[in-house]
Design a protein around this motif. Structure first.
Motif, short mmCIF file in Angstrom:
data_model
loop_
_atom_site.label_atom_id
_atom_site.label_comp_id
_atom_site.label_asym_id
_atom_site.label_seq_id
_atom_site.Cartn_x
_atom_site.Cartn_y
_atom_site.Cartn_z
N ALA A 112 2.83 7.47 -6.39
CA ALA A 112 1.99 8.58 -6.85
C ALA A 112 2.53 9.93 -6.37
N TRP A 114 -9.22 6.68 -6.73
CA TRP A 114 -10.08 5.49 -6.67
C TRP A 114 -10.03 4.92 -5.27
N THR A 150 -7.60 -3.19 -0.77
CA THR A 150 -6.77 -4.35 -1.07
C THR A 150 -7.24 -5.57 -0.30
N THR A 170 -9.94 2.20 -3.81
CA THR A 170 -9.66 0.77 -3.91
C THR A 170 -9.48 0.20 -2.51
N GLU A 221 0.83 -1.21 0.00
CA GLU A 221 0.00 0.00 0.00
C GLU A 221 0.87 1.26 0.00
N ASP A 266 -4.72 2.95 1.36
CA ASP A 266 -5.25 1.89 0.48
C ASP A 266 -5.88 2.42 -0.82
N ASN A 267 -6.02 3.72 -0.95
CA ASN A 267 -6.59 4.26 -2.20
C ASN A 267 -5.56 4.31 -3.32
N THR A 268 -6.03 4.55 -4.53
CA THR A 268 -5.14 4.71 -5.68
C THR A 268 -5.24 6.15 -6.16
N TYR A 269 -4.08 6.80 -6.29
CA TYR A 269 -4.04 8.22 -6.64
C TYR A 269 -3.29 8.44 -7.94
N ASP A 270 -3.88 9.23 -8.83
CA ASP A 270 -3.16 9.74 -9.99
C ASP A 270 -2.38 10.97 -9.51
N ARG A 288 2.50 1.91 -3.35
CA ARG A 288 1.62 2.47 -4.36
C ARG A 288 1.40 3.97 -4.12
#
Ligand code: UDP
Ligand code: MN
Length: 251
Positions: A27, A227, A231, A229, A20, A115-119, A23
């Protein structure tokens, strides 16, 4: 001078923690003038997080505070009834209040769960927020995406399939706050944990802003850059492997 993006991330020990953090770190890495405040939910700081931050090359601050027992979720309690990361986020804000002079430093504060997904683009969009800025987040609010509906630079409503009763029906990852707002204008504002699902965001936002004042970002809330997300916990095989750690497992 480019305003600083202060990112506050609560984190806790589990198998996927390093994945986590990796990721999120990837970003954050290309973003200029960013300061990552990582707050461990732990009595003591762990070597894993300390080493991770040291080798990350990012400007960072490592803090820790263990969630008090009354705020922890106990067996048989519904997971949504106890908001997580509350005291950690508040400690991150407290650290900024004690260590950053908002008259000398301009910037924004963002609460980025691990745990989120970042651009990476979202950080350069939020940097210029003057009060409280908002944008859509995918996979929250029981919908493909949830968040503000924006028109001509104003928030005109919200999209969500769940939680429309909330004063601010948006996710933790859907807003950022100007540094001055939390350090000068509202020096006592903080997250308040209530046993009602989805109220944590509103508990802070209702102290510092009004829906009419929200600033649309991305631009005009037109893009998803975050997002929600979650995991999956790895199971079975991993649990029986404790002895391998001692024999020099790769870390
Ligand atoms: N978290 C924490 N302690 C815990 C559980 C979660 O510090 O006991 C952190 C977690 O790492 C994340 C944030 O709090 O950054 C929100 O937790 P989670 O993603 O589980 O909440 P949800 O997205 O389901 O609201
Ligand atoms: Mn989460």
């Amino acid at each position: 001078n480019l305003p600083t993006v202060f990112v506050i991330t609560p984190t806790f020990k589990r198998f996927v923690q390093k994945a986590e953090l990796t990721r999120v770190y990837q970003a954050l890495k290309p973003v200029k003038n960013l300061h990552w405040i990582v707050v461990e939910d732990a009595i003591n700081k762990t070597d894993l997080v300390a080493n991770f931050l040291r080798t990350s090359g990012l400007k960072h601050t490592h803090l820790n505070v263990r969630t008090p027992d009354i705020l922890r979720r106990h067996r048989n309690e519904m997971r949504r009834m106890k908001p997580r990361g509350v005291v950690q986020r508040n400690l991150g804000v407290q650290w900024l209040r004690e260590n950053i002079d908002p008259h000398r430093t301009s910037g924004v504060i963002y609460f980025a769960d691990d745990d989120n997904t970042y651009d990476s683009k979202i950080f350069d969009e939020m940097r210029w927020i003057r009060g409280v800025g908002v944008w859509p987040v995918a996979f929250t609010g029981a919908a493909r995406w949830a968040g503000p509906l924006c028109k001509n630079g104003k928030v005109v409503g919200f999209h969500a399939k769940w939680g429309r009763f909330r004063p601010f029906p948006i996710d933790m990852a859907a807003f950022a706050v100007n540094l001055r707002k939390l350090l000068i204008d509202f020096p006592n504002a903080k997250f308040v944990a209530v046993e009602k699902p989805g109220m944590l965001e509103s508990s802070l936002l209702s102290q510092i802003t009004k829906v009419e004042q929200l600033e649309p970002v991305t631009p005009n809330c037109s893009k998803v850059y975050v997002w929600h997300t979650r995991t999956e916990t790895p199971r079975d095989s991993i649990l029986g492997e404790k002895q391998l750690i001692k024999k020099g497992m790769p870390s």
